[in-house]
Design a protein around this motif. Structure first.
Motif, mmCIF file in Angstrom:
data_model
loop_
_atom_site.group_PDB
_atom_site.id
_atom_site.type_symbol
_atom_site.label_atom_id
_atom_site.label_comp_id
_atom_site.label_asym_id
_atom_site.label_seq_id
_atom_site.Cartn_x
_atom_site.Cartn_y
_atom_site.Cartn_z
ATOM 1 N N LEU A 356 0.862 -1.189 0.000
ATOM 2 C CA LEU A 356 0.000 0.000 0.000
ATOM 3 C C LEU A 356 0.894 1.234 0.000
ATOM 4 O O LEU A 356 1.645 1.480 0.963
ATOM 5 N N SER A 357 0.824 2.004 -1.082
ATOM 6 C CA SER A 357 1.661 3.208 -1.150
ATOM 7 C C SER A 357 1.073 4.304 -0.265
ATOM 8 O O SER A 357 -0.120 4.284 0.077
ATOM 9 N N VAL A 358 1.904 5.264 0.097
ATOM 10 C CA VAL A 358 1.450 6.379 0.943
ATOM 11 C C VAL A 358 0.377 7.194 0.212
ATOM 12 O O VAL A 358 -0.602 7.634 0.813
ATOM 13 N N THR A 359 0.559 7.357 -1.108
ATOM 14 C CA THR A 359 -0.435 8.111 -1.889
ATOM 15 C C THR A 359 -1.798 7.422 -1.852
ATOM 16 O O THR A 359 -2.834 8.073 -1.610
ATOM 17 N N GLU A 360 -1.809 6.094 -2.096
ATOM 18 C CA GLU A 360 -3.070 5.351 -2.040
ATOM 19 C C GLU A 360 -3.694 5.459 -0.660
ATOM 20 O O GLU A 360 -4.916 5.627 -0.506
ATOM 21 N N ALA A 361 -2.850 5.347 0.373
ATOM 22 C CA ALA A 361 -3.364 5.401 1.742
ATOM 23 C C ALA A 361 -3.999 6.757 2.047
ATOM 24 O O ALA A 361 -5.066 6.830 2.652
ATOM 25 N N LEU A 362 -3.348 7.832 1.596
ATOM 26 C CA LEU A 362 -3.881 9.171 1.877
ATOM 27 C C LEU A 362 -5.204 9.403 1.146
ATOM 28 O O LEU A 362 -6.135 9.996 1.700
ATOM 29 N N ILE A 363 -5.294 8.927 -0.116
ATOM 30 C CA ILE A 363 -6.558 9.082 -0.859
ATOM 31 C C ILE A 363 -7.679 8.301 -0.167
ATOM 32 O O ILE A 363 -8.786 8.820 0.042
ATOM 33 N N SER A 364 -7.395 7.053 0.186
ATOM 34 C CA SER A 364 -8.415 6.214 0.844
ATOM 35 C C SER A 364 -8.801 6.777 2.203
ATOM 36 O O SER A 364 -9.984 6.767 2.574
ATOM 37 N N LEU A 365 -7.804 7.276 2.939
ATOM 38 C CA LEU A 365 -8.111 7.858 4.246
ATOM 39 C C LEU A 365 -8.984 9.103 4.108
ATOM 40 O O LEU A 365 -9.875 9.344 4.932
ATOM 41 N N SER A 366 -8.741 9.886 3.071
ATOM 42 C CA SER A 366 -9.571 11.077 2.845
ATOM 43 C C SER A 366 -11.015 10.664 2.576
ATOM 44 O O SER A 366 -11.956 11.268 3.112
ATOM 45 N N ILE A 367 -11.190 9.612 1.739
ATOM 46 C CA ILE A 367 -12.545 9.117 1.451
ATOM 47 C C ILE A 367 -13.198 8.599 2.723
ATOM 48 O O ILE A 367 -14.378 8.860 3.001
ATOM 49 N N LEU A 368 -12.436 7.855 3.529
ATOM 50 C CA LEU A 368 -12.977 7.309 4.777
ATOM 51 C C LEU A 368 -13.373 8.432 5.742
ATOM 52 O O LEU A 368 -14.421 8.366 6.398
ATOM 53 N N ALA A 369 -12.523 9.472 5.827
ATOM 54 C CA ALA A 369 -12.815 10.574 6.753
ATOM 55 C C ALA A 369 -14.074 11.327 6.334
ATOM 56 O O ALA A 369 -14.928 11.653 7.176
ATOM 57 N N VAL A 370 -14.200 11.602 5.017
ATOM 58 C CA VAL A 370 -15.400 12.286 4.521
ATOM 59 C C VAL A 370 -16.634 11.421 4.777
ATOM 60 O O VAL A 370 -17.689 11.919 5.219
#
Length: 404
Positions: A356-370
């Motif tokens: 899991l790349s940091v970029t993928e993690a940040l995008i997914s985390l943003s979706i999860l947070a929203v």
């Protein structure tokens, strides 16, 4: 929100006073302890029986057409040499011998035959075990030490693999630290999820919600319950894990559990941080989903019927675990990783194995947070309008149509 602290303190103290909370908390370590006791006594009984069988003496006869077993070996164990199979079988039938082994001329094609007196269902295999061991030791005695080691499967291997950066790969050890958050997420949702779901409906079922809402705003009450349930989940996790960890270190040898060198576990700060953040946001989101379901349902029984669907969304991706490890770039993995309701398990698993790349993690985390903010906002709105609905569940259209 000035009553938020009061709500959190009330919910935590009230839940800690319930017997069901402590029963649920201690049930897991008690079951684990009970299983450990069963394993301990099972291992002890098996070892005792093995030692007893090793010391038992019984009269045996052997016909060796293969020529592998030396006569000196037969003499050393007190075995009689029998000329024919018929003679040996008859000696067992008449009670002159306890056991008889017939080794054919070519053991690679024909079966070794054993005959013995009945000594019980679980002990009758001693004849076959003895015949096999006698053959193995005789064959090993005729081979060189290196061949003996190969035949006995005692060869030692030292394997080293390298990463694409040229560093030594640490294998499964590197999964432990980031993988802990996957275990914690599964553990906390599975053990505490139903309590989260029903915590909102109990005041409605007790018909005391009118009195509570007379002094506390619905938003304050729901957020207070959310935070207190997360705190209780953490308390329950500690209550469950501490006895298991203490039991492991105290009774590891008795239970034949593997020994871990904690100092050898690699610690990757980035993956550990990502795992902790994914775990926290995912748990917060599913707590909000379960509370929203509870707010929409008039009774705990009706709310419980949706619990299975919520669990299927959370843990369904586990069935595709090999795909997450071997093909992280596939479309299925990408969809499951970005879709908020299925993302927690893929993200935690892929972070544990390191794809899991940091970029993928940040995008997914943003979706999860929203998604978490949206879910909690909907939950607050549902609770505001549905708290006094005792006999029916609110539809989403009705909730969104109503004005504050």
């Amino acid at each position: 929100m000035h009553n938020l602290g009061t709500v959190i303190r009330f919910e935590i103290v009230r839940t800690l006073k319930k017997k069901s909370f402590w029963i649920a908390a201690f049930a897991v370590p008690l079951i684990v302890g009970l299983v450990g006791v069963i394993i301990y006594f099972s291992n002890k009984t098996t070892n005792d029986q093995a030692e007893k069988l090793a010391t038992e003496q019984f009269a045996i006869g052997v016909t060796d057409k293969s020529g592998i077993i030396p006569k000196e070996t037969l003499a050393a164990i007190g075995a009689k040499t029998i000329e024919t199979k018929e003679e040996g079988e008859a000696a067992v039938k008449t009670g002159k011998l306890d056991g008889y082994f017939y080794y054919p001329k070519d053991i690679s094609k024909d079966s070794v035959e054993t005959y013995g007196q009945d000594v019980g269902l679980f002990k009758n295999n001693r004849y076959q075990d003895f015949a096999r061991e006698l053959l193995k030791q005789s064959a090993a005695a005729q081979a060189t030490p290196s061949v003996q080691t190969a035949l006995q499967d005692k060869i030692k291997f030292n394997s080293v693999t390298y990463t694409s950066e040229g560093e030594i790969d640490q294998g499964f050890m590197k999964l432990i630290a980031p993988g802990i958050f996957l275990v914690l997420f599964y553990f906390m949702i599975a053990t505490f999820g139903n309590q989260i779901l029903t915590s909102i409906t109990e005041e409605k079922e007790n018909r005391v919600i009118e009195m509570i809402l007379a002094t506390i705003k619905p938003t304050t009450l729901l957020v207070g319950k959310l935070l207190s349930l997360i705190a209780l989940a953490l308390i329950q996790m500690l209550v469950i894990l501490l006895p298991v960890i203490i039991g492991y270190f105290l009774f590891r040898d008795q239970l034949s559990l593997p020994q871990f060198d904690l100092a050898a576990i690699p610690l990757d700060p980035i993956r550990i941080t990502l795992g902790a953040v994914i775990f926290a946001v995912s748990f917060f989101m599913f707590t909000g989903i379960l509370m929203t379901l509870g707010a929409a349902m008039p009774t705990a029984k009706e709310a419980g019927s949706f619990f299975g669907a919520a669990m299927a969304l959370v843990f369904g991706p586990l069935y595709a675990a090999p795909l997450f490890i071997s093909s992280p770039e596939s479309i299925v993995v990408q969809i499951l990783s970005y879709f908020p309701l299925t993302a927690p398990i893929p993200l935690l698993l892929r972070n544990a194995v390191g794809n899991l790349s940091v970029t993928e993690a940040l995008i997914s985390l943003s979706i999860l947070a929203v998604t978490t903010v949206v879910v909690i906002s909907i939950g607050v709105r549902i609770f505001r309008f549905g708290a006094l609905e005792y006999s029916r569940k609110l539809s989403m259209q009705e909730v969104m149509r109503r004005k504050s």
